[in-house]
Design an enzyme around this catalytic site. Structure first.
Site, PDB file in Angstrom:
ATOM      1  N   HIS A 129       9.496  -0.309   4.469  1.00  0.00           N
ATOM      2  CA  HIS A 129       8.942  -1.394   3.993  1.00  0.00           C
ATOM      3  C   HIS A 129       9.555  -2.863   4.526  1.00  0.00           C
ATOM      4  O   HIS A 129      10.502  -2.556   5.256  1.00  0.00           O
ATOM      5  CB  HIS A 129       9.023  -1.356   2.429  1.00  0.00           C
ATOM      6  CG  HIS A 129       8.158  -0.589   1.659  1.00  0.00           C
ATOM      7  ND1 HIS A 129       7.130  -0.947   0.869  1.00  0.00           N
ATOM      8  CD2 HIS A 129       8.234   0.754   1.363  1.00  0.00           C
ATOM      9  CE1 HIS A 129       6.299   0.133   0.470  1.00  0.00           C
ATOM     10  NE2 HIS A 129       7.276   1.224   0.821  1.00  0.00           N
ATOM     11  N   HIS A 137       1.964  -1.053   2.555  1.00  0.00           N
ATOM     12  CA  HIS A 137       1.579  -2.103   2.224  1.00  0.00           C
ATOM     13  C   HIS A 137       1.142  -2.963   3.380  1.00  0.00           C
ATOM     14  O   HIS A 137       1.934  -3.114   4.266  1.00  0.00           O
ATOM     15  CB  HIS A 137       2.790  -2.875   1.413  1.00  0.00           C
ATOM     16  CG  HIS A 137       3.103  -2.423   0.132  1.00  0.00           C
ATOM     17  ND1 HIS A 137       4.434  -2.417  -0.439  1.00  0.00           N
ATOM     18  CD2 HIS A 137       2.535  -1.709  -0.945  1.00  0.00           C
ATOM     19  CE1 HIS A 137       4.333  -1.928  -1.630  1.00  0.00           C
ATOM     20  NE2 HIS A 137       3.164  -1.418  -2.095  1.00  0.00           N
ATOM     21  N   GLU A 192      13.950  -1.656   3.569  1.00  0.00           N
ATOM     22  CA  GLU A 192      13.117  -2.969   3.476  1.00  0.00           C
ATOM     23  C   GLU A 192      13.950  -3.685   4.507  1.00  0.00           C
ATOM     24  O   GLU A 192      14.993  -4.254   4.369  1.00  0.00           O
ATOM     25  CB  GLU A 192      13.600  -3.740   2.044  1.00  0.00           C
ATOM     26  CG  GLU A 192      12.871  -2.822   0.774  1.00  0.00           C
ATOM     27  CD  GLU A 192      11.636  -3.221   0.537  1.00  0.00           C
ATOM     28  OE1 GLU A 192      11.129  -3.994   1.434  1.00  0.00           O
ATOM     29  OE2 GLU A 192      10.879  -2.600  -0.389  1.00  0.00           O
ATOM     30  N   GLU A 242       2.938  -5.743   5.583  1.00  0.00           N
ATOM     31  CA  GLU A 242       4.442  -5.497   5.910  1.00  0.00           C
ATOM     32  C   GLU A 242       4.259  -5.162   7.550  1.00  0.00           C
ATOM     33  O   GLU A 242       4.569  -3.701   7.924  1.00  0.00           O
ATOM     34  CB  GLU A 242       5.031  -4.443   5.035  1.00  0.00           C
ATOM     35  CG  GLU A 242       5.370  -5.114   3.613  1.00  0.00           C
ATOM     36  CD  GLU A 242       5.653  -4.362   2.530  1.00  0.00           C
ATOM     37  OE1 GLU A 242       6.097  -3.326   2.954  1.00  0.00           O
ATOM     38  OE2 GLU A 242       5.543  -4.600   1.250  1.00  0.00           O
TER      39      GLU A 242
END
Length: 428
Positions: free
Chosen positions: A307, A172, A381, A175
């Site tokens: 992420h 992504h 994350e 990010e």
């Protein structure tokens, strides 16, 4: 390695920005502005108040909105107007758009590695460590950029019979911290090889594959900004039937589009593409993973997709809330995933959970790598409450996951070792 202390002179920044924008205006292939058409609806960030559990969060996700962060009774989302309207119909409260992150005084977007600087960093590390590192190109992005990878191992030019793992980052675009973590991991392994017995052991007995920026077009587009705040761009830059971009993490060929965990709207942040692996970069990643199937046996034993943000460690499945699935996830498989995920999260101060404990997703990297290839699979994350943490926080944030990355690397020999079942599953 993070480079938050290195700042470009403002004049050079201005010249580079002007050149980039000029190239975009000319539509030069491979430039940040080469993609078309423009989105029919614009995505913005919102706060959604009301969702209290995974089922309600899944209802929000099924509108096509991307859930950026989960807090008690509250979500941060990125959504287009039609998705906002759908969320309101569910009975949840949607706030006015959150203000864009403000740039840190004296900081610029290039406090994070640009795509060009990532390549320079990789070239420099490989040149300094030729005995244990080798650069490779996994394939080309939609706009023609190299998707760069690094192999790390002793006897690096030889395909040895050693446990393998693959770490990818920046799928992504916005990010940015994820690429910094990947480059920091490269630094951990190369700098520590001569001085740290544990690191040397891992490098000598593993084949480690690392791809720091698997969505280079999106990353370049997101960084075409004169502040650290960026464009908030998530997808790749491949035109779709109604807009631009595919969410590469909803585009993999396992349970693709099965369960309301992605969108058919080309303007949506979670647009799943016209079909499985329709995203150019998805195909590159999938082909690389398939290339490690040697003699009918998948050599990769561990996979990590980095992420941001939310401070989580996640594992499959995302498409179903069932912990076990006949033929796909046995009780022993789930227990080993959970044990390693919990151990890594404890070292990071993160929360460990199955992906669907957050909300349903489909076509994700983790579901495909485990469901299709039987590679133990995780998502980190990173970060706190923004896609663009101030550059001064880069070092602090990446340090949190260094130990977890070494644990992940260690368990690549036999993930079932985490639950004491190595003799049952990994005995030669």
């Amino acid at each position: 390695m993070p480079k938050s202390s290195r700042m470009r002179p403002r004049l050079l920044l201005a010249v580079l920005s002007t050149v980039a924008l000029a190239l975009a205006g000319l539509g030069v292939p491979g430039s940040a502005g080469a993609s078309a058409p423009a989105p029919s609806e614009s995505s913005r960030q919102y706060t959604v108040t009301g969702p209290k559990n995974a089922q309600q969060r899944t209802e929000v996700a099924r509108t096509g909105a991307a859930i950026d962060a989960v807090l008690p009774g509250e979500l941060t989302i990125s959504a287009i107007p039609s998705e906002v309207a759908a969320i309101k119909k569910l009975g949840f409260t949607v706030s006015r758009p959150l203000p864009a992150p403000k740039p840190t005084p004296g900081a610029s977007a290039t406090s994070y590695h640009t795509y060009a600087e990532m390549r320079q960093e990789v070239d420099s590390v490989v040149a300094a460590n030729p005995q244990i590192t080798q650069k490779f190109v996994a394939g080309k992005s939609y706009e023609g950029r190299d998707i760069i990878g690094i192999k790390i191992s002793d006897n690096v030019a030889t395909d040895e019979n050693e446990p393998e793992l693959l770490v990818i980052a920046n799928i992504h675009a916005r990010e940015r911290l994820t690429a910094e973590q990947a480059l920091d991991y490269l630094g951990q392994l190369t700098k520590g090889y001569a001085t740290d017995t544990r690191v040397k052991n891992l490098v000598d007995n593993r084949e480690i594959w690392l791809m720091p920026m698997v969505n280079p077009d999106g990353q370049v587009y997101d960084m075409t900004s004169d502040t650290q705040a960026g464009r908030m761009w998530r997808k790749n830059r491949q035109p779709n039937p109604t807009s631009t971009g595919t969410d590469l993490n909803r585009n993999f060929n396992f349970k693709w589009g099965c369960c309301g965990g992605s969108s058919t709207n080309g303007a949506s942040e979670t647009y799943r593409g016209t079909g499985p692996e329709s995203g150019t970069e998805t195909k590159v990643i999938a082909n690389f993973v398939r290339s490690r199937n040697v003699g009918g046996k998948q050599q990769l034993k561990m996979f990590l997709d980095i992420h941001s943000y939310s401070q989580l460690v996640l594992w499959p499945f995302g498409y179903t809330t069932n912990n076990t699935v006949p033929g796909s996830m046995s009780a022993d498989d789930e227990a080993a995933h959970r044990a390693i995920g919990t151990e890594m999260a404890r070292s990071q101060g993160f929360t460990p959970e199955q992906s669907s404990d957050l909300y349903i997703t489909d076509g994700s990297t983790n579901d495909w790598t485990w469901g299709e290839q039987r590679i133990f699979s995780y998502t980190f994350e990173l970060g706190t409450n923004t896609f663009y943490p101030p550059p001064s926080q880069i070092d602090q944030q990446v340090q949190r996951s260094r130990e977890a990355l070494l644990k992940l690397t260690d368990y690549a020999d036999c993930p079932y070792r985490a639950t004491g079942k190595q003799d049952q599953y990994c005995k030669a």
